[in-house]
Design an enzyme around this catalytic site. Structure first.
Site, PDB file in Angstrom:
ATOM      1  N   LEU A  58       0.856  -1.110   0.033  1.00  0.00           N
ATOM      2  CA  LEU A  58      -0.007  -0.132  -0.044  1.00  0.00           C
ATOM      3  C   LEU A  58       0.940   1.213  -0.006  1.00  0.00           C
ATOM      4  O   LEU A  58       1.886   1.133   0.346  1.00  0.00           O
ATOM      5  CB  LEU A  58      -0.869   0.052   1.161  1.00  0.00           C
ATOM      6  CG  LEU A  58      -2.059  -1.101   0.967  1.00  0.00           C
ATOM      7  CD1 LEU A  58      -2.488  -1.490   2.540  1.00  0.00           C
ATOM      8  CD2 LEU A  58      -3.007  -0.833   0.237  1.00  0.00           C
ATOM      9  N   CYS A 112       3.786   7.276  -4.504  1.00  0.00           N
ATOM     10  CA  CYS A 112       4.676   8.201  -3.853  1.00  0.00           C
ATOM     11  C   CYS A 112       5.937   7.628  -3.054  1.00  0.00           C
ATOM     12  O   CYS A 112       7.170   7.874  -3.281  1.00  0.00           O
ATOM     13  CB  CYS A 112       3.929   9.025  -2.787  1.00  0.00           C
ATOM     14  SG  CYS A 112       4.808   9.941  -1.513  1.00  0.00           S
ATOM     15  N   CYS A 135       7.691  10.601  -4.765  1.00  0.00           N
ATOM     16  CA  CYS A 135       7.852  11.763  -3.934  1.00  0.00           C
ATOM     17  C   CYS A 135       9.149  11.268  -3.071  1.00  0.00           C
ATOM     18  O   CYS A 135       9.999  12.166  -2.697  1.00  0.00           O
ATOM     19  CB  CYS A 135       6.805  12.224  -2.757  1.00  0.00           C
ATOM     20  SG  CYS A 135       5.154  11.836  -3.321  1.00  0.00           S
ATOM     21  N   HIS A 169       7.064   0.273   2.564  1.00  0.00           N
ATOM     22  CA  HIS A 169       5.929  -0.401   2.123  1.00  0.00           C
ATOM     23  C   HIS A 169       5.520  -1.221   3.118  1.00  0.00           C
ATOM     24  O   HIS A 169       4.431  -1.442   3.364  1.00  0.00           O
ATOM     25  CB  HIS A 169       6.448  -1.109   0.897  1.00  0.00           C
ATOM     26  CG  HIS A 169       6.885  -0.417  -0.463  1.00  0.00           C
ATOM     27  ND1 HIS A 169       6.712   0.854  -0.531  1.00  0.00           N
ATOM     28  CD2 HIS A 169       7.746  -0.798  -1.372  1.00  0.00           C
ATOM     29  CE1 HIS A 169       7.177   1.364  -1.844  1.00  0.00           C
ATOM     30  NE2 HIS A 169       7.981   0.145  -2.238  1.00  0.00           N
ATOM     31  N   PHE A 185      13.973  31.716  16.844  1.00  0.00           N
ATOM     32  CA  PHE A 185      15.066  32.369  16.179  1.00  0.00           C
ATOM     33  C   PHE A 185      16.146  31.200  16.321  1.00  0.00           C
ATOM     34  O   PHE A 185      16.330  30.350  17.051  1.00  0.00           O
ATOM     35  CB  PHE A 185      15.727  33.546  16.824  1.00  0.00           C
ATOM     36  CG  PHE A 185      16.734  34.230  16.088  1.00  0.00           C
ATOM     37  CD1 PHE A 185      16.400  34.892  15.297  1.00  0.00           C
ATOM     38  CD2 PHE A 185      17.939  34.013  16.414  1.00  0.00           C
ATOM     39  CE1 PHE A 185      17.373  35.771  14.519  1.00  0.00           C
ATOM     40  CE2 PHE A 185      18.962  34.830  15.656  1.00  0.00           C
ATOM     41  CZ  PHE A 185      18.528  35.686  14.818  1.00  0.00           C
TER      42      PHE A 185
END
Ligand SMILES: Cc1cc2nc3c(=O)[nH]c(=O)nc-3n(C[C@H](O)[C@H](O)[C@H](O)COP(=O)(O)OP(=O)(O)OC[C@H]3O[C@@H](n4cnc5c(N)ncnc54)[C@H](O)[C@@H]3O)c2cc1C
Ligand SMILES: NC(=O)c1ccc[n+]([C@@H]2O[C@H](COP(=O)([O-])OP(=O)(O)OC[C@H]3O[C@@H](n4cnc5c(N)ncnc54)[C@H](OP(=O)(O)O)[C@@H]3O)[C@@H](O)[C@H]2O)c1
Length: 528
Positions: free
Chosen positions: A72, A76, A81, A130, A506
């Protein structure tokens, strides 16, 4: 193989996936042996299908996911990705080595780094994601699935009609009854359309990770959007001289919206400074070669003939939705680019059939795929829920993270004659004239090569004091942009004064906070 009653560890999933990648034995994870009627069968278990099924299950429904791959998560983590992020992170590290070469401990020099080695790292590691998704979807999300089996929706008459079932989906030699079908089978790379486009040595994002078996030394990329820029930055950083041939100006393609002209200029000039050759207004005419590509012939911006030697061509010309099969199965209506047409509830033209993710067209992004899945689930479970994805935060990589949300300066000026811009370096200063922004991930650049220390801009409406857009080139800002997007798009928006009230950590993109605070005290806002 049937894992329905077994507890499967991550390690076992890795072995199962590796084995199933080599054969077509289905993997079944079913309750009640798959009998009875599912509230929805999700065809495609990528970002859209998996998230949709998980949401439907969370709402108390019974989903089934079917995917032709033995895992599944979809494209990507397998080809798109995740490798792109690995390559872009490598590019950022390599560029730092090269741009700071000879300073401090940096000493990579002109040395070529193996692209194939980085690709191999991905190939060997990708099964972990995966395995995790198979494990999580079964053990934690309690979603049923059938993997390593292509699905097909049977003609309407084949459905028994009992128990509210309207559709039958076939996979792994079995028929599953469903009240609703959710189509999420993604998109595929557009082929190059020129003589020689079938020569060896031509790759795209998917074939690069599946098939590359040599070390590219001279690359030509066709396309001018995210994929072209991200992969081009990686190839160049690795020491493979790279040319990008783009029809429209780089990053000015219609598929990208709200790209600010100054941000674009900083990115494109930066890529050129790092050695990428960019030819805008060029069209591919022919690819020549024998056992492998040898040269690319293109027309230039003035119609002149251009020729580029290469041993590697990369196709970054975008993707088209995989809508042909759903059209055959169900007759769903599609648009001019093959996208399945849906309303804001993800409903197609056919009753009880939804479509989600890349298959409904652009933007082809993870947030949209996952939220489309969620939207379909909510509607299937009885809620009239709409998803409008016309506005969203966006990003791509070069050697930096490039992030933006809201309006570009030009778009804002077209709407109002009272626009205030807060920018670093300030307008009128050349890149590198001051070592700013001096931010997370750009400290060494700020001190040693200030022209590479990034860029940022905030666009404010002077009258309402509302912020209309944020634009950033640097590192570490992606997270912030997810929340800035939310704040900007609230009905009340986000004002410069509220920005000035925030607590910055910062150093980082909270420069936006401190820069806004420097102006927030003024009644009449002016540029900074
Ligand atoms: C190079 C690249 C980099 C990207 N990087 C990013 C990024 O950084 N961030 C981002 O937000 N987006 C990125 N994207 C976009 C993102 O990958 C997609 O938007 C997303 O994966 C789409 O999910 P999906 O579920 O619609 O499709 P997919 O994930 O492609 O899933 C479709 C699934 O359907 C299955 N399938 C196909 N046919 C059948 C069938 N007949 N039966 C059963 N199953 C079938 C496939 O096996 C696949 O698992 C990138 C895209 C590319 C190309
Ligand atoms: N960072 C991320 O989030 C990320 C990363 C990678 C990919 N993605 C997604 O994945 C999808 C694919 O990305 P992409 O960059 O390949 O596609 P894209 O954004 O659709 O852009 C396609 C590019 O190819 C050009 N092109 C199209 N057809 C061409 C042709 N026949 N000849 C020459 N040039 C042609 C286009 O030029 P014109 O402008 O002239 O048409 C444009 O520059 C996109 O939806 C993208 O959003 C996301």
């Amino acid at each position: 193989m049937d894992v329905s009653r077994n507890s499967v560890s991550m390690e076992q999933w890795s072995s199962i996936i590796d084995e199933r990648m080599l054969d077509d034995e289905p993997v079944l994870n079913l309750q009640r042996d798959g009998e009875g009627t599912y509230d929805a069968v999700f065809i495609g278990g990528g970002a859209a299908g998996r998230f949709g099924a998980a949401y439907l299950r969370a709402l108390g429904g019974r989903p089934l996911v079917i995917d032709r791959w033995p895992f599944l998560g979809g494209s990507c983590p397998h080809q798109a990705c995740v490798p792109h992020h690995l390559f872009s992170e490598s590019a950022a590290l390599l560029d730092r080595e090269r741009l700071l070469d000879g300073k401090l401990w940096f000493g990579l020099g002109e040395r070529k780094v193996s692209i194939l080695d980085v690709v191999e790292v991905f190939r060997h590691g990708r099964v972990a994601a995966h395995a995790f998704m198979n494990w999580q979807t079964k053990a934690q999300l309690e979603v049923e699935y059938v993997l390593n089996a292509p699905a097909r929706v049977l003609p309407p008459g084949s459905t028994p009609g009992s128990d509210g079932a309207r559709h039958t989906v076939e996979a792994a030699g079995r028929a599953f009854s469903a009240k609703n079908v959710v189509l999420g089978i993604g998109a595929r790379q557009n082929p190059l359309d020129a003589p020689g486009a079938d020569l060896p040595g031509i790759f795209d994002f998917a074939t690069l990770v599946e098939e590359l078996d040599y070390e590219p030394r001279r690359a030509v990329i066709i396309g001018g959007s995210k994929v072209a820029v991200e992969y081009g930055s990686f190839f160049q950083a690795a020491g493979c001289a790279t040319t990008i041939l783009t029809r429209s100006p780089l990053l000015a393609t219609q598929s990208l919206h709200h790209v600010d002209a100054d941000l674009r200029r900083y990115v494109v000039e930066g890529m050129r400074k790092r050695g990428v050759e960019i030819v805008e207004g060029s069209s591919l005419l022919e690819i020549k070669g024998g056992d492998r590509v040898e040269r690319v012939i293109a027309s230039g911006p003035d119609g002149e003939m251009l020729e580029f030697e290469c041993d590697f061509v990369f196709n970054g010309t975008g993707e088209s939705p995989n809508s042909e099969l759903p059209r055959q199965w169900l007759g769903v209506d599609t648009g001019p680019r093959g996208e399945i047409l849906v309303d804001k509830r993800m409903r197609t033209s056919v009753e009880c059939v939804y479509a989600v993710g890349d298959i409904i067209g652009p933007p082809m992004e993870m947030f949209k795929a996952r939220k489309c899945g969620m939207t379909a689930a909510r509607n299937i479970m009885g809620e009239a829920f709409e998803f409008d994805f016309s506005e969203y935060p966006d990003f791509f990589h070069t050697t930096y993270d490039v992030t933006w949300v809201g309006l570009s300066e030009e778009e804002a000026r077209a709407q109002s004659n009272d626009i205030v811009v807060i920018q670093m370096p300030p307008k009128g200063m050349a890149d590198g004239e001051i070592p700013l922004p001096c931010s997370e991930g750009t400290m060494l650049y700020a001190f040693l090569r200030p022209e590479f220390s990034g860029f940022q801009k905030c666009v404010v409406d002077g009258r309402s004091r509302r912020i209309l857009g944020f634009h950033h080139v640097g590192y570490g800002a992606k997270d912030a942009f997810q929340y800035l997007d939310y704040l900007l798009r609230r009905p009340e928006g986000l004002t410069i004064d509220e920005m000035g009230q925030m607590n910055e950590l910062f150093l980082n993109p909270e420069h936006f906070i401190q820069l806004c605070r420097l102006r927030a005290g003024r009644r009449e806002l002016v540029d900074l």
